[in-house]
Design a protein around this motif. Structure first.
Motif, PDB file in Angstrom:
ATOM      1  N   TYR A 155      12.202  40.562  39.381  1.00  0.00           N
ATOM      2  CA  TYR A 155      12.061  40.219  37.965  1.00  0.00           C
ATOM      3  C   TYR A 155      11.755  41.462  37.125  1.00  0.00           C
ATOM      4  O   TYR A 155      12.397  41.694  36.089  1.00  0.00           O
ATOM      5  N   GLN A 177      15.671  42.340  36.332  1.00  0.00           N
ATOM      6  CA  GLN A 177      16.023  41.409  35.258  1.00  0.00           C
ATOM      7  C   GLN A 177      15.329  41.726  33.938  1.00  0.00           C
ATOM      8  O   GLN A 177      15.977  41.776  32.887  1.00  0.00           O
ATOM      9  N   ASP A 178      14.005  41.956  33.967  1.00  0.00           N
ATOM     10  CA  ASP A 178      13.254  42.100  32.717  1.00  0.00           C
ATOM     11  C   ASP A 178      13.392  43.483  32.098  1.00  0.00           C
ATOM     12  O   ASP A 178      13.603  43.609  30.891  1.00  0.00           O
TER      13      ASP A 178
END
Length: 175
Positions: free
Chosen positions: A75, A79-80
């Protein structure tokens, strides 16, 4: 409030204690607890205590830590907030995994160690500010105490424990 009697047989040698535990089990007396100043190898087996399942908990906690580490890094780093660090692609967790191995290892060990401590304290019923349950202070220095539930003739049991090599045998009312 019910009261029941226990016998406190005190020994001054761990080999004599081990022999007494074996004789007590053969005589089918119920050993409540044994207090020792240091760990006595083989005492748990001699008392008939089942093997611990804490290793299974350690494995589960380690897997939980590995899962949290993998999810967290995927994450955060993919993704972030994807970043190009050292030319590594930021669109795939699998391609970056070699860089994440130390974090995965450390989180696995962190979760296993810390949750094992919590599990051990809960299983042993060791809470903060809990009063000590040691029946005789000599067991913290150089004596061994076997606590056995009184069943049957009290005098016969006292003489039995005196014959096992106990230096002192007391009958105690336990509340």
């Amino acid at each position: 409030m019910s009261t029941n009697k226990v016998i406190h047989a005190i020994y001054n040698d761990d080999d004599v204690l081990m022999d007494a535990v074996r004789k007590t089990r053969i005589a089918h007396h119920h050993i409540e607890e044994v207090f020792t100043p240091f760990p006595v190898h083989g005492l748990d087996k001699a008392m008939g205590i089942a093997p611990t399942r804490l290793a299974i908990c350690a494995f589960i906690y380690g897997c939980l830590g590995l899962t949290v580490a993998t999810t967290m890094m995927d994450y955060i780093m993919i993704q972030d907030w994807p970043q190009d660090i050292g030319g590594k692609p930021s669109f795939s967790y699998i391609q970056n995994m070699p860089a994440f191995v130390p974090v995965m290892f450390e989180m696995t060990v962190f979760f296993a160690a810390h949750l094992m401590v919590v599990t051990f304290y809960m299983r042993s019923k060791l809470w903060p500010f809990k009063q000590a349950e040691n029946p005789d202070v000599r067991t913290t220095d150089d004596h061994f105490l076997m606590e056995v539930a009184v069943s049957g003739n009290e005098e016969d049991m006292v003489s039995f424990f005196q014959n096992t090599g106990a230096v002192e045998v007391k009958v105690i009312e336990k509340h």
